[in-house]
Motif scaffolding. Structure first.
Motif, PDB file in Angstrom:
ATOM      1  N   LEU A 268       0.597  -1.183  -0.090  1.00  0.00           N
ATOM      2  CA  LEU A 268      -0.237  -0.030  -0.199  1.00  0.00           C
ATOM      3  C   LEU A 268       0.981   1.107  -0.213  1.00  0.00           C
ATOM      4  O   LEU A 268       0.819   2.206  -0.418  1.00  0.00           O
ATOM      5  CB  LEU A 268      -0.909  -0.074   1.505  1.00  0.00           C
ATOM      6  CG  LEU A 268      -2.009   1.474   1.133  1.00  0.00           C
ATOM      7  CD1 LEU A 268      -2.483   1.181  -0.340  1.00  0.00           C
ATOM      8  CD2 LEU A 268      -3.015   0.359   2.512  1.00  0.00           C
ATOM      9  N   PRO A 269       2.212   1.447   0.502  1.00  0.00           N
ATOM     10  CA  PRO A 269       2.821   2.925   0.746  1.00  0.00           C
ATOM     11  C   PRO A 269       3.403   2.952  -0.663  1.00  0.00           C
ATOM     12  O   PRO A 269       3.359   4.131  -1.284  1.00  0.00           O
ATOM     13  CB  PRO A 269       3.398   1.938   1.994  1.00  0.00           C
ATOM     14  CG  PRO A 269       3.183   1.587   1.974  1.00  0.00           C
ATOM     15  CD  PRO A 269       2.075   0.115   1.769  1.00  0.00           C
ATOM     16  N   ARG A 270       3.103   1.929  -1.863  1.00  0.00           N
ATOM     17  CA  ARG A 270       4.020   2.012  -3.027  1.00  0.00           C
ATOM     18  C   ARG A 270       2.686   2.992  -3.719  1.00  0.00           C
ATOM     19  O   ARG A 270       2.735   3.595  -4.996  1.00  0.00           O
ATOM     20  CB  ARG A 270       3.938   0.438  -4.078  1.00  0.00           C
ATOM     21  CG  ARG A 270       3.906   1.141  -4.958  1.00  0.00           C
ATOM     22  CD  ARG A 270       5.707   1.388  -5.381  1.00  0.00           C
ATOM     23  NE  ARG A 270       5.601   1.637  -7.325  1.00  0.00           N
ATOM     24  CZ  ARG A 270       5.311   2.596  -7.776  1.00  0.00           C
ATOM     25  NH1 ARG A 270       4.471   3.074  -6.872  1.00  0.00           N
ATOM     26  NH2 ARG A 270       5.589   2.251  -9.243  1.00  0.00           N
ATOM     27  N   LYS A 338       8.807   5.873   5.992  1.00  0.00           N
ATOM     28  CA  LYS A 338       8.890   5.275   4.733  1.00  0.00           C
ATOM     29  C   LYS A 338       8.609   3.954   5.091  1.00  0.00           C
ATOM     30  O   LYS A 338       9.392   3.128   6.083  1.00  0.00           O
ATOM     31  CB  LYS A 338      10.496   5.466   4.263  1.00  0.00           C
ATOM     32  CG  LYS A 338      10.548   6.715   3.231  1.00  0.00           C
ATOM     33  CD  LYS A 338      12.449   6.810   3.163  1.00  0.00           C
ATOM     34  CE  LYS A 338      12.132   7.888   1.643  1.00  0.00           C
ATOM     35  NZ  LYS A 338      13.446   7.832   1.310  1.00  0.00           N
ATOM     36  N   VAL A 339       8.460   3.175   3.527  1.00  0.00           N
ATOM     37  CA  VAL A 339       8.671   1.479   4.139  1.00  0.00           C
ATOM     38  C   VAL A 339       9.046   0.576   2.897  1.00  0.00           C
ATOM     39  O   VAL A 339       9.090   1.405   1.826  1.00  0.00           O
ATOM     40  CB  VAL A 339       7.063   1.370   4.746  1.00  0.00           C
ATOM     41  CG1 VAL A 339       6.406  -0.573   4.199  1.00  0.00           C
ATOM     42  CG2 VAL A 339       6.122   1.120   5.429  1.00  0.00           C
ATOM     43  N   ALA A 340       9.779  -0.379   3.419  1.00  0.00           N
ATOM     44  CA  ALA A 340      10.503  -1.078   2.370  1.00  0.00           C
ATOM     45  C   ALA A 340       9.667  -1.604   1.405  1.00  0.00           C
ATOM     46  O   ALA A 340       8.863  -2.630   1.610  1.00  0.00           O
ATOM     47  CB  ALA A 340      11.367  -1.857   2.829  1.00  0.00           C
ATOM     48  N   PHE A 341      10.073  -1.640  -0.012  1.00  0.00           N
ATOM     49  CA  PHE A 341       9.100  -2.269  -0.540  1.00  0.00           C
ATOM     50  C   PHE A 341      10.317  -3.328  -1.366  1.00  0.00           C
ATOM     51  O   PHE A 341      10.964  -1.971  -2.441  1.00  0.00           O
ATOM     52  CB  PHE A 341       8.468  -1.434  -1.781  1.00  0.00           C
ATOM     53  CG  PHE A 341       7.154  -2.180  -3.051  1.00  0.00           C
ATOM     54  CD1 PHE A 341       6.305  -2.404  -2.604  1.00  0.00           C
ATOM     55  CD2 PHE A 341       8.228  -1.865  -4.675  1.00  0.00           C
ATOM     56  CE1 PHE A 341       5.340  -2.957  -3.659  1.00  0.00           C
ATOM     57  CE2 PHE A 341       7.629  -2.365  -5.073  1.00  0.00           C
ATOM     58  CZ  PHE A 341       6.340  -2.592  -5.053  1.00  0.00           C
ATOM     59  N   GLU A 342       9.573  -4.567  -1.972  1.00  0.00           N
ATOM     60  CA  GLU A 342      10.391  -5.611  -2.307  1.00  0.00           C
ATOM     61  C   GLU A 342      11.861  -5.840  -1.960  1.00  0.00           C
ATOM     62  O   GLU A 342      12.169  -6.353  -2.945  1.00  0.00           O
ATOM     63  CB  GLU A 342      10.402  -5.919  -3.806  1.00  0.00           C
ATOM     64  CG  GLU A 342       8.310  -5.609  -4.092  1.00  0.00           C
ATOM     65  CD  GLU A 342       7.729  -7.374  -4.143  1.00  0.00           C
ATOM     66  OE1 GLU A 342       8.854  -7.878  -3.557  1.00  0.00           O
ATOM     67  OE2 GLU A 342       6.219  -7.656  -3.847  1.00  0.00           O
ATOM     68  N   ALA A 345      13.409  -0.915  -3.186  1.00  0.00           N
ATOM     69  CA  ALA A 345      12.685   0.534  -3.019  1.00  0.00           C
ATOM     70  C   ALA A 345      12.042   1.041  -1.606  1.00  0.00           C
ATOM     71  O   ALA A 345      11.915   0.213  -1.689  1.00  0.00           O
ATOM     72  CB  ALA A 345      12.283   1.553  -4.263  1.00  0.00           C
ATOM     73  N   ALA A 346      11.611   2.020  -1.492  1.00  0.00           N
ATOM     74  CA  ALA A 346      10.988   2.256  -0.033  1.00  0.00           C
ATOM     75  C   ALA A 346       9.907   4.329  -0.141  1.00  0.00           C
ATOM     76  O   ALA A 346      10.398   4.736  -0.936  1.00  0.00           O
ATOM     77  CB  ALA A 346      12.288   3.287   0.883  1.00  0.00           C
ATOM     78  N   PHE A 347       9.129   4.025   0.407  1.00  0.00           N
ATOM     79  CA  PHE A 347       7.746   4.529  -0.241  1.00  0.00           C
ATOM     80  C   PHE A 347       7.406   5.512   1.068  1.00  0.00           C
ATOM     81  O   PHE A 347       7.088   4.420   2.341  1.00  0.00           O
ATOM     82  CB  PHE A 347       6.878   4.200  -0.917  1.00  0.00           C
ATOM     83  CG  PHE A 347       7.598   3.706  -2.596  1.00  0.00           C
ATOM     84  CD1 PHE A 347       7.540   4.748  -3.117  1.00  0.00           C
ATOM     85  CD2 PHE A 347       7.832   2.534  -2.706  1.00  0.00           C
ATOM     86  CE1 PHE A 347       8.161   4.087  -5.052  1.00  0.00           C
ATOM     87  CE2 PHE A 347       8.190   1.962  -3.768  1.00  0.00           C
ATOM     88  CZ  PHE A 347       7.874   3.199  -5.024  1.00  0.00           C
ATOM     89  N   PRO A 362       9.459   0.534   9.781  1.00  0.00           N
ATOM     90  CA  PRO A 362       9.579   1.331   9.318  1.00  0.00           C
ATOM     91  C   PRO A 362      10.719   1.165   8.088  1.00  0.00           C
ATOM     92  O   PRO A 362      12.542   0.589   9.063  1.00  0.00           O
ATOM     93  CB  PRO A 362       9.510   2.193   9.866  1.00  0.00           C
ATOM     94  CG  PRO A 362       9.345   2.073  11.208  1.00  0.00           C
ATOM     95  CD  PRO A 362       8.556   0.783  10.642  1.00  0.00           C
ATOM     96  N   VAL A 363      11.698   2.163   7.319  1.00  0.00           N
ATOM     97  CA  VAL A 363      12.660   1.699   6.950  1.00  0.00           C
ATOM     98  C   VAL A 363      13.788   3.246   8.567  1.00  0.00           C
ATOM     99  O   VAL A 363      12.980   3.898   8.380  1.00  0.00           O
ATOM    100  CB  VAL A 363      13.164   2.518   5.691  1.00  0.00           C
ATOM    101  CG1 VAL A 363      14.774   2.483   5.697  1.00  0.00           C
ATOM    102  CG2 VAL A 363      12.574   1.574   4.490  1.00  0.00           C
ATOM    103  N   PRO A 364      14.701   2.491   8.698  1.00  0.00           N
ATOM    104  CA  PRO A 364      15.187   3.879   9.725  1.00  0.00           C
ATOM    105  C   PRO A 364      15.840   5.013   9.050  1.00  0.00           C
ATOM    106  O   PRO A 364      16.141   5.278   7.997  1.00  0.00           O
ATOM    107  CB  PRO A 364      16.599   2.714  10.373  1.00  0.00           C
ATOM    108  CG  PRO A 364      16.206   1.906   9.691  1.00  0.00           C
ATOM    109  CD  PRO A 364      15.217   1.491   8.864  1.00  0.00           C
ATOM    110  N   SER A 365      15.367   5.861  10.029  1.00  0.00           N
ATOM    111  CA  SER A 365      15.910   7.463   9.597  1.00  0.00           C
ATOM    112  C   SER A 365      16.236   8.395  10.895  1.00  0.00           C
ATOM    113  O   SER A 365      16.148   8.273  11.488  1.00  0.00           O
ATOM    114  CB  SER A 365      14.192   7.920   8.600  1.00  0.00           C
ATOM    115  OG  SER A 365      13.125   7.991   9.716  1.00  0.00           O
ATOM    116  N   GLU A 366      16.849   9.416   9.838  1.00  0.00           N
ATOM    117  CA  GLU A 366      17.121  10.344  10.662  1.00  0.00           C
ATOM    118  C   GLU A 366      15.972  11.055  11.647  1.00  0.00           C
ATOM    119  O   GLU A 366      14.919  11.577  10.138  1.00  0.00           O
ATOM    120  CB  GLU A 366      18.184  10.794  10.794  1.00  0.00           C
ATOM    121  CG  GLU A 366      19.665  10.334  10.039  1.00  0.00           C
ATOM    122  CD  GLU A 366      20.291   9.727  11.471  1.00  0.00           C
ATOM    123  OE1 GLU A 366      20.551  10.676  12.487  1.00  0.00           O
ATOM    124  OE2 GLU A 366      20.511   8.650  11.077  1.00  0.00           O
TER     125      GLU A 366
END
Length: 372
Positions: A268-270, A338-342, A345-347, A362-366
């Protein structure tokens, strides 16, 4: 560049066939080709928009591989197919990009004619092919260039089976009928397919893809007349109208499976409009929240979290929406991470919500800078 005859006779016993396909956005299909003028004509007057548009992803969604630097850079590269355990080898000449599969077909090459995608996340390759009974199909190449990988990876959605059914499927997945026209329609402003070639092509997501044909508008302005109103406010007066326009390509809820419209969905985030339409922020905004609240479709997408958070706080600092009890900053990382996609990519998840353990990690972020 050598071609296998069998590819030019691809059999479609299980699929729809048509000889002439034309498309773009559904609302554009009733217009004739001579009503379109191309973005360059529009940008003669709208110069400020033109400068921003050239930096946008929309301005770079469709290319001939013969004219694309990325295609030239792939010459000599080999991609190890992780599922079939064979290497694809890439070639480039004045006709564009091509690929060979030495273990199966020796030195013979298959053409990769078109490149789809701005490169912000990915660039995929497409070739048009005839089939035995007339009409045209598309071949979406098995490998895609992903920005996150800094190289080639398996194209998302390609089948897991190790061996192809038809020889052409060594090089990708066949798209026909609506799948093909949808693919091309979301990366171009206008096109038609005739005799296995694109005709009347206006590449990229240009002005007329969203605002409609410009011929009559330009003629009226040059004559000092008002002319047809092609503004966004006229075409999409409500937030839902606008979301549905963007969602023609970026996807709407009805284009997804029920299993993909749940909190735990990783797909879904995509598809940002579909996600946003699940959000209380959208549902309770009374038409105030739309795609262009945060994004200028004429410009490069901003990566400044503080900019987006200022938009959140325009509403959430008001009397009708209390401040977040956790923080007065970092809204995006908490509520739209952001969530990793396959793995390619991340969206940002546009289903804006208070997240829990059911949601994708979520993808780790600052942390973003604190806002005043």
């Amino acid at each position: 560049m050598l071609l296998f005859g069998v590819w030019w006779g691809y059999s479609l016993s299980r699929q729809n066939r048509s000889g002439v396909l034309s498309a773009s956005a559904p609302e554009l299909s009733s217009y004739s080709s001579d009503e379109f003028v191309g973005s360059a004509a529009c940008l003669q007057c709208h110069r400020e928009v033109a400068a921003a548009y050239e930096t946008s992803g929309h301005a770079h969604t469709f290319h001939l591989t013969a004219e694309l630097d990325l295609a030239r850079q792939l010459a000599g590269v080999e991609f190890a197919d992780p599922r079939r355990r064979r290497n694809l080898r890439y070639h480039f000449d004045r006709e564009g990009l091509a690929v060979s599969l030495p273990a199966v077909f020796g030195e013979e090459q298959f053409p990769l004619t078109y490149a789809l995608g701005s490169g912000t996340h990915a660039v995929s390759f497409l070739t048009l092919l005839p089939h035995r009974e007339g009409g045209t199909v598309g071949l979406e190449h098995r490998a895609t260039h992903y920005n996150q990988l800094h190289g080639l990876g398996l194209t998302v959605g390609h089948p897991d089976r190790s061996e192809p059914v038809e020889e052409v499927e060594h090089f990708g997945r066949v798209l026909d009928g609506k799948k093909l026209t949808d693919c091309l329609g979301c990366h171009t402003t206008r096109f038609a397919i005739e005799d296995h070639q694109l005709t009347g092509l206006i590449p990229h997501v240009g002005c007329e893809r969203c605002h409609g044909p410009g011929r009559d508008h330009i003629a009226a302005k040059r004559a000092g007349l008002e002319g047809p109103d092609i503004s966004s406010a006229h075409r999409w007066p409500t937030a839902l109208d606008e979301l549905r326009a963007c969602g023609e390509c970026h996807r709407l809820p009805e284009s997804l499976k029920p299993s993909e419209l749940v909190r735990s969905s990783r797909i879904l985030p995509r598809f940002q409009p579909a996600g946003l339409m699940q959000s209380r922020c959208f549902l309770e905004s009374e038409g105030a929240l739309r795609c262009t609240t945060c994004h200028d479709p004429h410009a490069k997408v901003s990566s400044d979290a503080a900019y987006y958070e200022s938009i959140c706080l325009n509403c959430h600092r008001s009397q009708s929406a209390p401040d977040c009890p956790q923080s007065r900053s970092d809204c995006i990382n908490c509520h739209m991470p952001k969530v990793a996609f396959e793995g390619v990519a991340a969206f940002h998840d546009h289903w804006i919500r208070v997240r829990n353990d059911e949601d994708p990690a979520p993808v780790p972020s600052e942390p973003s800078p604190a806002l005043p």
